[in-house]
Design a protein around this motif. Structure first.
Motif, short mmCIF file in Angstrom:
data_model
loop_
_atom_site.label_atom_id
_atom_site.label_comp_id
_atom_site.label_asym_id
_atom_site.label_seq_id
_atom_site.Cartn_x
_atom_site.Cartn_y
_atom_site.Cartn_z
N TYR A 183 0.85 -1.20 0.00
CA TYR A 183 0.00 0.00 0.00
C TYR A 183 0.88 1.24 0.00
CZ TYR A 183 -3.86 -3.09 1.38
OH TYR A 183 -4.80 -4.09 1.42
N SER A 184 0.42 2.28 -0.67
CA SER A 184 1.14 3.55 -0.67
C SER A 184 0.93 4.25 0.67
CB SER A 184 0.61 4.44 -1.80
OG SER A 184 -0.77 4.69 -1.63
N PRO A 185 1.80 5.19 1.03
CA PRO A 185 1.63 5.92 2.29
C PRO A 185 0.26 6.58 2.39
CG PRO A 185 3.81 6.31 1.40
CD PRO A 185 3.04 5.58 0.34
N ARG A 186 -0.41 6.41 3.53
CA ARG A 186 -1.75 6.96 3.72
C ARG A 186 -1.73 8.41 4.19
NH1 ARG A 186 -2.87 3.44 0.29
NH2 ARG A 186 -4.54 1.99 0.76
N GLY A 187 -0.74 8.76 4.97
CA GLY A 187 -0.59 10.14 5.42
C GLY A 187 -1.52 10.51 6.57
N PRO A 188 -1.17 11.56 7.31
CA PRO A 188 -1.99 12.02 8.44
C PRO A 188 -3.41 12.42 8.04
CG PRO A 188 0.22 12.93 8.59
CD PRO A 188 0.11 12.29 7.23
N ALA A 189 -3.60 12.92 6.82
CA ALA A 189 -4.94 13.36 6.40
C ALA A 189 -5.91 12.19 6.37
CB ALA A 189 -4.87 14.04 5.03
N MET A 190 -5.48 11.05 5.81
CA MET A 190 -6.37 9.89 5.78
C MET A 190 -6.57 9.34 7.19
SD MET A 190 -6.22 6.36 3.52
CE MET A 190 -6.32 7.27 1.98
N LEU A 191 -5.55 9.42 8.02
CA LEU A 191 -5.68 8.99 9.41
C LEU A 191 -6.78 9.78 10.11
CD1 LEU A 191 -4.78 7.45 11.94
CD2 LEU A 191 -2.91 9.10 12.18
N LYS A 192 -6.86 11.07 9.83
CA LYS A 192 -7.92 11.90 10.42
C LYS A 192 -9.30 11.40 10.01
CE LYS A 192 -5.36 16.26 10.86
NZ LYS A 192 -5.28 17.68 10.41
N GLU A 193 -9.44 10.97 8.75
CA GLU A 193 -10.72 10.46 8.28
C GLU A 193 -11.08 9.15 8.98
OE1 GLU A 193 -12.80 12.16 6.28
OE2 GLU A 193 -11.28 13.72 6.61
N ILE A 194 -10.09 8.31 9.18
CA ILE A 194 -10.33 7.04 9.89
C ILE A 194 -10.75 7.33 11.33
CG2 ILE A 194 -9.30 4.88 10.67
CD1 ILE A 194 -9.68 5.00 7.66
N ARG A 195 -10.11 8.33 11.94
CA ARG A 195 -10.44 8.69 13.32
C ARG A 195 -11.89 9.12 13.46
NH1 ARG A 195 -8.91 7.04 17.74
NH2 ARG A 195 -10.94 6.20 17.19
N LYS A 196 -12.40 9.83 12.46
CA LYS A 196 -13.78 10.28 12.49
C LYS A 196 -14.76 9.12 12.31
CE LYS A 196 -12.70 14.83 10.51
NZ LYS A 196 -12.84 15.69 9.29
N ALA A 197 -14.31 8.06 11.65
CA ALA A 197 -15.21 6.97 11.26
C ALA A 197 -15.30 5.83 12.27
CB ALA A 197 -14.77 6.41 9.90
N VAL A 198 -14.28 5.65 13.11
CA VAL A 198 -14.31 4.54 14.06
C VAL A 198 -14.08 5.05 15.47
CG1 VAL A 198 -13.50 2.88 12.33
CG2 VAL A 198 -11.84 4.01 13.83
N LYS A 199 -14.63 4.30 16.43
CA LYS A 199 -14.52 4.70 17.84
C LYS A 199 -13.46 3.91 18.60
CE LYS A 199 -19.34 6.19 18.10
NZ LYS A 199 -20.66 5.98 18.75
N ILE A 200 -13.08 2.74 18.08
CA ILE A 200 -12.08 1.94 18.78
C ILE A 200 -10.70 2.58 18.61
CG2 ILE A 200 -13.38 -0.20 18.61
CD1 ILE A 200 -11.63 -1.04 16.28
N PRO A 201 -9.75 2.24 19.48
CA PRO A 201 -8.41 2.83 19.39
C PRO A 201 -7.73 2.56 18.05
CG PRO A 201 -8.72 1.82 21.53
CD PRO A 201 -9.90 1.41 20.70
N ILE A 202 -6.94 3.53 17.62
CA ILE A 202 -6.17 3.43 16.38
C ILE A 202 -4.68 3.50 16.71
CG2 ILE A 202 -5.64 4.47 14.15
CD1 ILE A 202 -8.44 5.77 14.25
N VAL A 203 -3.94 2.53 16.21
CA VAL A 203 -2.48 2.55 16.30
C VAL A 203 -1.94 2.84 14.91
CG1 VAL A 203 -0.39 1.24 16.83
CG2 VAL A 203 -2.46 0.89 18.20
N ALA A 204 -1.35 4.00 14.73
CA ALA A 204 -0.77 4.36 13.44
C ALA A 204 0.56 3.63 13.27
CB ALA A 204 -0.56 5.86 13.36
#
Length: 222
Positions: free
Chosen positions: A151-172
């Protein structure tokens, strides 16, 4: 962490730094010494990833790590190998998209064990949450030479979108170092996984302390 599958009100992740312990990154140094330094620095969760290690040696190392982490508050996770996680009495297992299905892993591990799932896009993240994962790994955030994810680098911007979409903890994860870790915390990650920047440090305990000192929960994105 609240380990009830599907729970929305998760407890805070145990540590903002998620150390991945990979024997191939040791540069010839004693593995037990590196592990002791990680613990001395204050790491709260360590994952053993030993993809190039034979099963017998993998289990021996997992049991050694369990023995060293058990007296501490540090959680011990095994990558991929649910059988070794069970045999070593680890706190949990981390599974990739091509590993054992989450539902089967939960049945075998039980509800008290931690199960993390690697994800690379929004659909995978949502599926992992629906399936009852305790946390998701998301990445690669930046370019990395440690693991070829495809996979290509997702970047902090996509991480922000994932954060908005899920409630469980995220490990980057993916290309994260002391110099850029604040970006992933600010983007909403509960923790950031680091491999080579920790394993290759001259002063592992000091590196851990410096990274943890950078974490300011009040500035993290919600």
């Amino acid at each position: 962490m609240n380990r009830e599958a599907g729970a929305a009100d998760r407890a805070p992740f145990p540590c903002p730094l998620y150390a991945i312990f990979d024997p191939s990154q040791s540069r010839g140094r004693p593995l037990s010494a590196i592990l002791r330094d990680l613990l001395a620095g204050g790491v709260g969760i360590i994952q053993l990833r030993a993809k190039e290690t034979a099963a017998k040696e993998f289990l021996r190392l997992a049991r050694e790590m369990r023995g060293l982490t058990r007296p501490t508050s540090c959680l011990f996770i095994v990558n991929d190998r649910l059988d070794i996680a069970l045999a070593a009495e680890a706190d949990g297992v981390h599974l990739g998209q091509e590993d054992l299905p989450l539902a089967i892993a939960r049945k075998l591990m039980g509800r008290e064990k931690i199960i993390g799932i690697s994800t690379h896009d929004l659909a995978q993240a949502k599926e992992a949450e629906r399936g009852g994962a305790d946390y998701i790994g998301f990445g690669p955030i930046f370019g990395t030479f440690t693991k070829d994810t495809g996979y290509s680098p997702r970047g902090p911007a996509m991480l922000k979108e994932i954060r908005k979409a899920v409630k469980i903890p995220i490990v980057a994860i993916g290309g994260i170092t002391e110099s850029n870790i604040s970006q992933v915390w600010e983007a909403g990650a509960d923790a950031a996984a680091i491999i080579s920047d920790l394993m290759g440090a001259e002063d592992v305990a000091g590196k851990v302390r410096r990274i943890l000192a950078l974490h300011h929960p009040s500035s993290a994105s919600s």
